[in-house]
Scaffold this motif. Structure first.
Motif, PDB file in Angstrom:
ATOM      1  N   THR B  92       1.013  -1.219   0.147  1.00  0.00           N
ATOM      2  CA  THR B  92      -0.019   0.166   0.124  1.00  0.00           C
ATOM      3  C   THR B  92       0.900   1.382   0.044  1.00  0.00           C
ATOM      4  O   THR B  92       2.092   1.201   0.212  1.00  0.00           O
ATOM      5  CB  THR B  92      -0.962  -0.024   1.303  1.00  0.00           C
ATOM      6  OG1 THR B  92       0.051   0.002   2.520  1.00  0.00           O
ATOM      7  CG2 THR B  92      -1.838  -1.221   1.207  1.00  0.00           C
ATOM      8  N   TRP B 128      -3.833   6.465   1.206  1.00  0.00           N
ATOM      9  CA  TRP B 128      -2.713   5.763   1.842  1.00  0.00           C
ATOM     10  C   TRP B 128      -3.229   4.048   2.019  1.00  0.00           C
ATOM     11  O   TRP B 128      -2.023   3.501   2.183  1.00  0.00           O
ATOM     12  CB  TRP B 128      -2.656   6.408   3.351  1.00  0.00           C
ATOM     13  CG  TRP B 128      -4.016   6.025   3.996  1.00  0.00           C
ATOM     14  CD1 TRP B 128      -5.187   6.778   4.263  1.00  0.00           C
ATOM     15  CD2 TRP B 128      -4.154   5.075   5.214  1.00  0.00           C
ATOM     16  NE1 TRP B 128      -5.987   6.029   5.250  1.00  0.00           N
ATOM     17  CE2 TRP B 128      -5.532   5.158   5.657  1.00  0.00           C
ATOM     18  CE3 TRP B 128      -3.226   4.136   5.706  1.00  0.00           C
ATOM     19  CZ2 TRP B 128      -5.994   4.155   6.591  1.00  0.00           C
ATOM     20  CZ3 TRP B 128      -3.549   3.028   6.555  1.00  0.00           C
ATOM     21  CH2 TRP B 128      -4.971   3.397   7.358  1.00  0.00           C
ATOM     22  N   LYS B 129      -4.283   3.863   1.631  1.00  0.00           N
ATOM     23  CA  LYS B 129      -4.624   2.416   1.749  1.00  0.00           C
ATOM     24  C   LYS B 129      -4.659   1.626   0.671  1.00  0.00           C
ATOM     25  O   LYS B 129      -4.533   0.490   0.600  1.00  0.00           O
ATOM     26  CB  LYS B 129      -5.929   2.090   2.378  1.00  0.00           C
ATOM     27  CG  LYS B 129      -5.759   1.626   3.721  1.00  0.00           C
ATOM     28  CD  LYS B 129      -7.413   1.444   4.294  1.00  0.00           C
ATOM     29  CE  LYS B 129      -7.557   0.068   4.686  1.00  0.00           C
ATOM     30  NZ  LYS B 129      -9.029   0.001   5.125  1.00  0.00           N
TER      31      LYS B 129
END
Lengths: 384, 234
Positions: B92, B128-129
């Protein structure tokens, strides 16, 4: 007490479940031990599954997590098997133990397993340092060559004997004097096999979950970026190679426990049997590259297929042509592999790790994905 | 701060760098421009230790980088953003950034740097994921740059940050570089897009087939006839 994080909870849950299962296995063994098919079929099968699981998981470290193609994994297993066998014979000659009894024997058993792992790891280090400078196909060729060379070396070592342990100067039956377990001792020492397997898989799992695991996955994804992030790529590559070789050696030690004698032909690159470097690669790809639990599952599945086509009673009922195919198990593995790759290109597990604590969440996510895919298809159909 | 003297690099029989010398001072944004195959990337790779030079010295604050291996050089405060958006595709965005801080031990410091990178690249914070492989080209470039900043480097080497991006994104990337420079980071920028590079740089070097052909203030080079003809298409 400090509150446990999710990882901590996961480890705690796993420990409890493993201890419960282990105790259950002990109780079952105590209740049915020494009887009928439990003793003759189930226990030897579990022994085989144990070393296959360790073997597949250890190759997965190199193949799935580090992303390097290594085709000589059986060579490390051979080193481990011979180390354990010879050490046990030496201990017997030194009269450390007799008739596989007593605490000393148990200590010798674990010492043999450890020594097998350490020697394999050292050889892995020796091979890894030059070999890992190469990439892709070249590395595959080198490791393939290693698998063949190590067999010749073992064949020509005077104390190993031309035909493994059966003939050479260590001409003693492993079964009678060393580690080799008969069906009775296999039941008796089943706990040891299970314990070694649990510890090995746990150590490998912790490795890929650690800082080291993150580093090697980074190297797999992009070596230049990994080097640019300050990861010492050659160090981590060689380290993983040696770590993987260690567990191949441990698997080899378990293998030598299940046999009356050792022969190098069992570790050749291809043979009709269940043990060869290609077969291990098949297990890893089948289970999913980058999933330790996938490798464990694949090892059991492949063992089951292998057992059934050789011993299953249903085989006799099949037409002669199919039975003829079953004479060549490698063909069947190839078909299994093709079928799996067609439907699940990244292996049965992909890079997913089975975990009890996340089971509910993972199942929910999988169902949602499936529902989303279905509605998408439906939409496409109604539009088309 | 960074001082390169008389660098010679060979690829087999090919003489790729023929006595390249250049300096970057504290707080400067220096760009290295030139055509394909002039040796720009080779220069950066030699500085960060991915290639070994046959002769010449690379000094960072008086320390010789030629003797150190790549992962040590990062410890000395030099970060490298490789060409072509090298990101860890199966991790990620946040994992990628945390990989960048691999050499740091202090969790608090890592989280601090993470926040700093997110403040430079708000787009990365939104995603961010997400898996890095699913980001757009420009976002991957931001990620690679952000990852290099995670160690809080004193000097950043950037290799062709505009490569393969749409004109709009090229503008955005350059404004980010400018912004990083304004926040006090020393940057050595390698670019084919000479016009944009010269517009934001303090000084520049022009590399031609392994030699430094010209050097000087970026604004003066942008006015130079030879540079204009060869690189600015005017």
């Amino acid at each position: 007490m400090k509150k446990l994080g999710r990882t901590g909870q996961g480890y705690l849950l796993n420990t409890i479940i493993i201890v419960l299962l282990f105790t259950a296995a002990q109780l079952v063994t105590a209740a049915f031990g020494g009887e009928g098919s439990f003793k003759l079929v189930l226990v030897p099968s579990i022994w085989q599954c144990c070393y296959l699981m360790i073997l597949a998981a250890s190759l997965n470290l190199v193949l799935g997590f580090l992303g390097q193609l290594s085709l000589g994994h059986c060579g490390f297993m051979a080193v481990g098997a011979y180390t354990a066998a010879l050490l046990s014979l030496a201990c017997e000659r030194a009269e450390l133990f007799k008739d596989k009894e007593g605490v000393v024997f148990i200590l010798v058993l674990f010492a043999c397993v450890l020594a097998a792992g350490i020697l394999s790891a050292l050889i892995g280090l020796l091979v890894g340092i030059p070999a890992l400078r190469l990439k892709g196909d070249y590395l595959a060729i080198i490791t393939l060559g290693f698998g063949m060379i190590i067999i010749n070396i073992i064949n020509n070592l005077p104390f190993c004997g031309q035909d493994g342990l059966a003939l050479g100067s260590a001409a003693a039956s492993l079964y009678k004097n060393g580690l080799g377990f008969g069906t009775k001792s296999k039941v008796e020492f089943l706990w040891a096999a299970l314990l070694v397997t649990i510890i090995s898989i746990t150590l490998m799992f912790m490795f890929v979950r650690s800082k080291y695991g993150r580093a090697i996955r980074a190297i797999r994804d992009d070596e230049i970026a990994a080097a640019a992030s300050g990861i010492n790529t050659s160090y981590y590559k060689v380290l993983t190679f040696a770590y993987s070789a260690f567990f191949a050696g441990v698997a080899g030690a378990l293998y030598s426990c299940t046999n009356a004698t050792l022969s190098t032909s069992s570790f050749a690159f291809t043979n009709g049997g269940i043990l060869n470097s290609t077969f291990i690669v098949v297990m890893v790809v089948l289970g999913g590259m980058g999933s330790i639990t996938g490798s464990v599952a694949a090892a059991v599945i492949m063992f089951f297929i292998n057992y059934q086509i050789k011993n299953g009673s249903w085989v006799d009922a099949l037409p002669a042509a199919v039975q003829a195919v079953f004479q060549y198990p490698m063909l069947v593995y190839a078909i299994v592999l093709i079928v799996v790759i067609m439907f699940r290109p990244r292996g049965i597990f992909g890079s997913y790790e089975f975990s009890l604590i996340n089971l509910k969440r993972d199942l929910k996510a999988a169902l949602e994905r499936r529902a989303a895919a279905r509605s998408e298809r439906k939409e496409a159909r109604s539009n088309g | 701060m960074l001082e390169i003297k008389d660098l010679n690099v060979f690829y087999g029989a090919i003489h790729a760098l023929k006595g390249v010398s250049l300096t970057v001072d504290e707080g400067e944004l220096v760009s290295l421009i030139g055509a394909n195959g002039a040796g720009k990337t080779t220069t950066l790779h030699t500085i960060s230790g991915l290639i070994t030079a046959s002769s010449g010295t690379v000094m960072l604050d008086g320390q010789d980088l030629q003797k150190a291996s790549p992962h040590r050089i990062i410890n000395m405060g030099l970060a490298h953003v490789p060409e072509g958006r090298h990101v860890f595709a199966r991790m990620t965005v946040e994992e990628n950034l945390r990989m960048g801080a691999y050499i740091l031990k202090d969790q608090k410091k890592i989280n601090e740097n993470l926040e700093k990178v997110y403040s430079h690249f708000p787009r990365l914070k939104e995603r961010w994921k997400q898996l890095a492989g699913t980001l757009s080209g420009g976002e991957q470039q931001m990620l690679a740059t952000g990852r290099a900043l995670m160690t809080d480097p004193r000097i950043v080497l950037m290799d062709e940050p505009s490569m393969g991006l749409s004109p709009l994104l090229v503008k955005e990337i350059f404004s980010i570089i400018q912004q990083l420079h304004d926040s006090g980071i020393t940057i050595l920028l390698v670019e084919q897009n000479a016009k944009m590079a010269l517009a934001i740089s303090d000084r520049a070097y022009v590399l031609e087939t392994g030699c430094i052909a010209m050097s000087g203030k970026a604004s003066e080079l942008a006015e130079d006839d030879r540079v204009r003809k060869a690189y600015l298409g005017a």
